[in-house]
Structure formats: C-alpha cells, structure tokens
Design an enzyme around this catalytic site. Structure first.
Site, PDB file in Angstrom:
ATOM      1  N   ARG A   1      -1.351 -20.184   1.093  1.00 33.72           N
ATOM      2  CA  ARG A   1      -0.746 -20.558  -0.195  1.00 33.72           C
ATOM      3  C   ARG A   1      -0.802 -19.316  -1.080  1.00 33.72           C
ATOM      4  O   ARG A   1      -1.882 -18.730  -1.255  1.00 33.72           O
ATOM      5  CB  ARG A   1      -1.539 -21.687  -0.864  1.00 33.72           C
ATOM      6  CG  ARG A   1      -1.664 -22.933  -0.030  1.00 33.72           C
ATOM      7  CD  ARG A   1      -0.442 -23.830  -0.148  1.00 33.72           C
ATOM      8  NE  ARG A   1      -0.560 -24.967   0.763  1.00 33.72           N
ATOM      9  CZ  ARG A   1       0.458 -25.721   1.136  1.00 33.72           C
ATOM     10  NH1 ARG A   1       1.690 -25.462   0.697  1.00 33.72           N
ATOM     11  NH2 ARG A   1       0.285 -26.731   1.952  1.00 33.72           N
TER      12      ARG A   1
ATOM     13  N   ILE B   1      15.149   3.810  -6.294  1.00 35.30           N
ATOM     14  CA  ILE B   1      15.209   2.821  -7.381  1.00 35.30           C
ATOM     15  C   ILE B   1      13.877   2.802  -8.131  1.00 35.30           C
ATOM     16  O   ILE B   1      13.835   2.774  -9.373  1.00 35.30           O
ATOM     17  CB  ILE B   1      15.558   1.434  -6.793  1.00 35.30           C
ATOM     18  CG1 ILE B   1      17.046   1.406  -6.430  1.00 35.30           C
ATOM     19  CG2 ILE B   1      15.188   0.310  -7.751  1.00 35.30           C
ATOM     20  CD1 ILE B   1      17.518   0.152  -5.749  1.00 35.30           C
TER      21      ILE B   1
ATOM     22  N   LYS C   1       8.562  15.150  -0.680  1.00 35.76           N
ATOM     23  CA  LYS C   1       7.342  14.398  -1.016  1.00 35.76           C
ATOM     24  C   LYS C   1       6.924  13.521   0.175  1.00 35.76           C
ATOM     25  O   LYS C   1       7.146  12.315   0.166  1.00 35.76           O
ATOM     26  CB  LYS C   1       7.575  13.536  -2.270  1.00 35.76           C
ATOM     27  CG  LYS C   1       6.337  13.161  -3.025  1.00 35.76           C
ATOM     28  CD  LYS C   1       5.416  12.133  -2.425  1.00 35.76           C
ATOM     29  CE  LYS C   1       5.871  10.790  -2.025  1.00 35.76           C
ATOM     30  NZ  LYS C   1       4.938  10.176  -1.007  1.00 35.76           N
TER      31      LYS C   1
ATOM     32  N   GLU D   1       3.691  10.848   7.141  1.00 35.31           N
ATOM     33  CA  GLU D   1       5.008  11.499   7.309  1.00 35.31           C
ATOM     34  C   GLU D   1       4.843  13.000   7.582  1.00 35.31           C
ATOM     35  O   GLU D   1       5.531  13.564   8.438  1.00 35.31           O
ATOM     36  CB  GLU D   1       5.871  11.256   6.063  1.00 35.31           C
ATOM     37  CG  GLU D   1       6.311   9.808   5.917  1.00 35.31           C
ATOM     38  CD  GLU D   1       6.610   9.377   4.481  1.00 35.31           C
ATOM     39  OE1 GLU D   1       7.024   8.210   4.311  1.00 35.31           O
ATOM     40  OE2 GLU D   1       6.418  10.170   3.531  1.00 35.31           O
TER      41      GLU D   1
ATOM     42  N   SER E   1       1.472  13.495  -0.706  1.00 37.23           N
ATOM     43  CA  SER E   1       0.638  12.461  -1.317  1.00 37.23           C
ATOM     44  C   SER E   1      -0.382  11.975  -0.300  1.00 37.23           C
ATOM     45  O   SER E   1      -0.063  11.762   0.867  1.00 37.23           O
ATOM     46  CB  SER E   1       1.491  11.319  -1.848  1.00 37.23           C
ATOM     47  OG  SER E   1       2.100  10.620  -0.786  1.00 37.23           O
TER      48      SER E   1
ATOM     49  N   VAL F   1       1.908  -0.230  -3.295  1.00 34.73           N
ATOM     50  CA  VAL F   1       3.346  -0.135  -3.039  1.00 34.73           C
ATOM     51  C   VAL F   1       4.049   0.569  -4.207  1.00 34.73           C
ATOM     52  O   VAL F   1       3.907   0.152  -5.360  1.00 34.73           O
ATOM     53  CB  VAL F   1       3.968  -1.539  -2.822  1.00 34.73           C
ATOM     54  CG1 VAL F   1       5.456  -1.413  -2.546  1.00 34.73           C
ATOM     55  CG2 VAL F   1       3.266  -2.252  -1.687  1.00 34.73           C
TER      56      VAL F   1
ATOM     57  N   ASP G   1       6.257   6.716  -5.254  1.00 33.49           N
ATOM     58  CA  ASP G   1       7.463   6.862  -6.088  1.00 33.49           C
ATOM     59  C   ASP G   1       7.063   7.206  -7.526  1.00 33.49           C
ATOM     60  O   ASP G   1       7.705   8.041  -8.181  1.00 33.49           O
ATOM     61  CB  ASP G   1       8.282   5.569  -6.054  1.00 33.49           C
ATOM     62  CG  ASP G   1       8.514   5.105  -4.621  1.00 33.49           C
ATOM     63  OD1 ASP G   1       8.664   5.971  -3.740  1.00 33.49           O
ATOM     64  OD2 ASP G   1       8.517   3.880  -4.379  1.00 33.49           O
TER      65      ASP G   1
ATOM     66  N   GLY H   1       2.166  -5.604  -7.253  1.00 35.47           N
ATOM     67  CA  GLY H   1       3.440  -5.411  -6.579  1.00 35.47           C
ATOM     68  C   GLY H   1       3.870  -3.965  -6.616  1.00 35.47           C
ATOM     69  O   GLY H   1       3.060  -3.053  -6.446  1.00 35.47           O
TER      70      GLY H   1
HETATM   71  N1  LIG Z   1      -6.554   4.231  -4.020  1.00 30.25           N
HETATM   72  C1  LIG Z   1      -6.008   5.112  -4.865  1.00 30.25           C
HETATM   73  N2  LIG Z   1      -6.724   5.572  -5.916  1.00 30.25           N
HETATM   74  C2  LIG Z   1      -6.203   6.468  -6.782  1.00 30.25           C
HETATM   75  N3  LIG Z   1      -4.944   6.971  -6.680  1.00 30.25           N
HETATM   76  C3  LIG Z   1      -4.188   6.559  -5.649  1.00 30.25           C
HETATM   77  C4  LIG Z   1      -4.666   5.610  -4.686  1.00 30.25           C
HETATM   78  N4  LIG Z   1      -3.678   5.388  -3.785  1.00 30.25           N
HETATM   79  C5  LIG Z   1      -2.632   6.153  -4.173  1.00 30.25           C
HETATM   80  N5  LIG Z   1      -2.932   6.858  -5.281  1.00 30.25           N
HETATM   81  C6  LIG Z   1      -2.059   7.791  -6.027  1.00 30.25           C
HETATM   82  O1  LIG Z   1      -0.705   7.501  -5.703  1.00 30.25           O
HETATM   83  C7  LIG Z   1      -0.108   8.609  -5.030  1.00 30.25           C
HETATM   84  C8  LIG Z   1       0.805   8.122  -3.917  1.00 30.25           C
HETATM   85  O2  LIG Z   1       0.068   7.392  -2.974  1.00 30.25           O
HETATM   86  P1  LIG Z   1       0.408   7.376  -1.418  1.00 30.25           P
HETATM   87  O3  LIG Z   1       0.021   8.655  -0.803  1.00 30.25           O
HETATM   88  O4  LIG Z   1      -0.193   6.125  -0.875  1.00 30.25           O
HETATM   89  O5  LIG Z   1       2.006   7.308  -1.473  1.00 30.25           O
HETATM   90  P2  LIG Z   1       3.084   6.702  -0.473  1.00 30.25           P
HETATM   91  O6  LIG Z   1       2.471   6.423   0.867  1.00 30.25           O
HETATM   92  O7  LIG Z   1       4.266   7.565  -0.551  1.00 30.25           O
HETATM   93  O8  LIG Z   1       3.374   5.319  -1.211  1.00 30.25           O
HETATM   94  P3  LIG Z   1       4.735   4.427  -1.230  1.00 30.25           P
HETATM   95  O9  LIG Z   1       5.534   4.800  -0.026  1.00 30.25           O
HETATM   96  O10 LIG Z   1       4.248   3.000  -1.200  1.00 30.25           O
HETATM   97  O11 LIG Z   1       5.401   4.750  -2.524  1.00 30.25           O
HETATM   98  C9  LIG Z   1      -1.275   9.461  -4.518  1.00 30.25           C
HETATM   99  O12 LIG Z   1      -0.871  10.805  -4.401  1.00 30.25           O
HETATM  100  C10 LIG Z   1      -2.313   9.235  -5.601  1.00 30.25           C
HETATM  101  O13 LIG Z   1      -2.020  10.072  -6.714  1.00 30.25           O
HETATM  102  O1  LIG Z   2      11.740   1.251   4.251  1.00 28.40           O
HETATM  103  P1  LIG Z   2      11.629   2.442   3.307  1.00 28.40           P
HETATM  104  O2  LIG Z   2      12.955   2.781   2.714  1.00 28.40           O
HETATM  105  O3  LIG Z   2      10.893   3.597   3.889  1.00 28.40           O
HETATM  106  O4  LIG Z   2      10.687   1.979   2.105  1.00 28.40           O
HETATM  107  C1  LIG Z   2      11.084   0.924   1.272  1.00 28.40           C
HETATM  108  C2  LIG Z   2       9.920   0.537   0.393  1.00 28.40           C
HETATM  109  O5  LIG Z   2       8.770   0.145   1.157  1.00 28.40           O
HETATM  110  O6  LIG Z   2       9.556   1.668  -0.396  1.00 28.40           O
HETATM  111  C3  LIG Z   2       9.227   1.276  -1.715  1.00 28.40           C
HETATM  112  C4  LIG Z   2       7.836   1.726  -2.031  1.00 28.40           C
HETATM  113  O7  LIG Z   2       7.756   3.118  -1.957  1.00 28.40           O
HETATM  114  C5  LIG Z   2       9.407  -0.231  -1.775  1.00 28.40           C
HETATM  115  O8  LIG Z   2      10.006  -0.595  -2.986  1.00 28.40           O
HETATM  116  C6  LIG Z   2      10.289  -0.560  -0.597  1.00 28.40           C
HETATM  117  O9  LIG Z   2      10.096  -1.866  -0.093  1.00 28.40           O
END
Ligand SMILES: Nc1ncnc2c1ncn2[C@@H]1O[C@H](COP(=O)(O)OP(=O)(O)OP(=O)(O)O)[C@@H](O)[C@H]1O
Ligand SMILES: O=P(O)(O)OC[C@@]1(O)O[C@H](CO)[C@@H](O)[C@@H]1O
Length: 311
Positions: free
Chosen positions: A27, A40, A182, A187, A220, A247, A251, A283
């Site tokens: 739930r 976006i 980035k 990656e 990152s 999530v 970005d 979110g």
């Molecule tokens: N647990 C955390 N505590 C503090 N800062 C965080 C944490 N997780 C992420 N961040 C911040 O957010 C930035 C992006 O995080 P991450 O490396 O997880 O990006 P990502 O994998 O590209 O995320 P997404 O694809 O969901 O946008 C990091 O460089 C850091 O500055």
């Molecule tokens: O499937 P992709 O294009 O790699 O990532 C899409 C996505 O996970 O990236 C954003 C978070 O960075 C979300 O808003 C979205 O759902």
C-alpha cells in the site's frame, strides 16, 4: 536562457512504501506524479531558481498531453515536437531509508522524420542561448550518434553543449566534442570499460574523456559529491544531505553548475549544493533557493587521491 532537449521524456511516478518486498502487495504511503526525463528536470531546476529555460520535448499520445500539462505547472517554456508514440511512464519505489528502486520504460521509437523535427526544433531555438543541454537516454531505434549529430549541427552557432546520457550514446557524444559531459560513476566506468574505485581512478577516467573530445567532465559520485576536470584543473566537492530520494539529483547538479556559470570550482560548489538539496526532497522534486544550503558544500583544496568512492 537555457535550452534543453530530452529525446526520451517520461511521466515520473514515485511511490513511497514502508518496505519493498518482492512478490507482495504494497500500500503506497504517498505518490508523486512529475514531469520527467533529464533535460526536463534540468529546465525545471533552472526555472525554480529564477532562470529562464526552454525544454524541447517530443510528446505523443494522451501521455504526451499529460506531460505537457504537468510541465505548464512548473512554468517551463515548452517546445512540443509532435510524435506518434506515447510518452513513457517511469516508476520509482522509495523506502523510508531512501532506497530507490527504479523501473524505466524503453520509450516509444522515433521515426527518421520525427528525429529530424526534434533536431530542427533545437536548432530553431539555439541562437543566443547560454547552453544547450542534451540529456537522457535515447528511445529504441534512435542511432547512438543522435546527440553527437546535434553537437555537430550546433557547432556553427557557437553555443556550448552539455550532455548527460548513457550507454553507447555517451562515447559517441564525447567524440563530437561537447563543452561538458556529466556522467555518474557507473556511466563513467562503462565508457572507460574499467571499475573506478578511487578519486584518482575517476579523475583519470575523466581525463580520458577529455582526450577523446569532451572539453570538461563533471562526474557525479552520489553521496561522495562530484568531481570537475577541465583544462584549468581538477576539483572535488561534496555536501552532506539527509537523503530522501536521489532521483533527479544528477539533473539538479548539472542545472546548478550551469546556472553558476558552467565552469570552475564555484560552479562545481553550486552544482553540489543543488544536488544535495535535490536528494533531500521527495520524488524527482527540483530544489528552489529555499532548499539550497551553499554553506554546507566543501570544495577540497587538495583532491584526496586515494579516497574510496565505491562504498
Ligand atoms: N546521499 C547523498 N548525499 C549528499 N549529496 C548527494 C547524495 N546523493 C547524491 N548527491 C548529490 O547529487 C549529485 C548527483 O547524484 P548522483 O551521482 O546520484 O547523480 P545521477 O546518478 O546522475 O542521478 P540521476 O540520474 O537520478 O539524476 C551528486 O554529485 C551529489 O552532489
Ligand atoms: O531512462 P533515462 O532517460 O536514462 O532516465 C530517465 C530518468 O530516470 O531520469 C530522470 C532522473 O535523472 C527521471 O526524471 C527519469 O525517469
């Protein structure tokens, strides 16, 4: 003005549950429905912080209508490119300890004509913008060179391009010579085809991307912050945060970095502040000025080369 393009946008549905157990009924404690896709999100973050951003979005089907409707609530200027296939839905399940389980649909294919319209829409709006941000995965059947092609076509206009993508699209984009890429840790490791365990290994991998064509690399590293490697130097910054949902944190990091000028340690610090703020919000909520805690960011004067970043 910033211009973003998201080849594979989504409607993001984030469901909060007390504990995720495979094979059981859950739930939901809360649900968030937000416009999604990396470009976006970058545009949403920029607008939340008083910048102007325009998002180029291929949107088809009733889901496309829903995405555009959701975006209007965020005051992002939208350039809608009509396509036949529906916008995907991506689902995130978040637990109270901030464990994130994400299921991303592949997205609907784009025809050759639709791909051309999308590139055309970006070119039509690129003159005079500060940055073009090309972000997110490519839908099925879209050539890996899609973002690379965009970089080549934007070159005569002279606008810098930042790319945040994954899989084979990332090395292809790097080769095209973007101003910035980035990658996250996974990656970056995938592009150089080796595990990255320490800051030294991350910086070496970033250097390799630079030698292949990217002018600057903003890597990152989740809770370990982010590393910037460009022609002027190497910097590592981080900020502590009470994590709720990661999530979109990448970005927010990219948006903060670009909003603060897109180069050097002060832009890195701003990006890390925005990223840390994003993880503390539910979110894929993008932080506003009231969420960002710039004073919590530490830019290390010397990189701790042997620091482990795989824990
Ligand atoms: N647990 C955390 N505590 C503090 N800062 C965080 C944490 N997780 C992420 N961040 C911040 O957010 C930035 C992006 O995080 P991450 O490396 O997880 O990006 P990502 O994998 O590209 O995320 P997404 O694809 O969901 O946008 C990091 O460089 C850091 O500055
Ligand atoms: O499937 P992709 O294009 O790699 O990532 C899409 C996505 O996970 O990236 C954003 C978070 O960075 C979300 O808003 C979205 O759902």
């Amino acid at each position: 003005m910033f211009l973003t393009v998201t080849a594979n946008p989504s409607v993001d549905r984030t469901v909060e549950v007390a504990r995720l157990t495979r094979g059981e009924l859950h739930r939901a404690a809360a649900v968030h429905v937000q416009p999604g896709g990396k470009g976006i999100n970058v545009a949403r973050a920029l607008v939340r912080n008083g910048h102007q951003a325009r998002a180029v979005v291929p949107a088809g089907g009733p889901e496309g209508d829903q995405l555009i409707r959701l975006l209007t609530g965020y005051r992002v200027e939208v350039v809608r490119v009509e396509v036949a296939g529906p916008v995907r839905s991506n689902i995130t399940v978040v637990e109270p300890d901030a464990t994130v389980t994400k299921i991303n649909e592949a997205g609907a294919p784009l025809s050759a004509a639709e791909r051309e319209s999308l590139l055309g829409a970006v070119l039509d709006h690129a003159s005079g913008v500060g940055w073009v941000v090309a972000a997110g995965s490519l839908p099925p059947g879209v050539p890996d060179e899609f973002y690379a092609d965009l970089i080549h076509r934007l070159a005569p206009i002279g606008v810098p391009v930042a790319v945040d993508t994954s899989g084979a699209a990332l090395p292809a984009a790097v080769k095209a010579g973007p101003a910035l890429v980035k990658p996250n840790l996974e990656e970056l490791a995938e592009v150089v085809d080796r595990p990255l365990r320490t800051l030294r290994e991350v910086v070496d991998a970033a250097g390799e991307l630079r030698s292949r064509g990217a002018a600057a690399v903003l890597a990152s590293l989740g809770g370990h912050g982010a590393v910037l490697v460009d022609g002027d130097g190497t910097w590592h910054a981080e900020a502590r945060a009470q994590a709720r949902s990661s999530v979109g944190a990448g970005d927010a990091l990219l948006a903060g970095f670009l909003a603060a000028g897109g180069r050097g340690p002060s832009a890195l610090a701003a990006g890390v502040a925005w990223g840390a703020a994003a993880v503390s919000l539910p979110g894929s909520t993008m932080p506003g000025p009231e969420d960002v805690r710039a004073h919590r960011v530490v830019v290390h004067p010397d990189v701790e080369w042997e620091r482990r970043i795989d824990t």
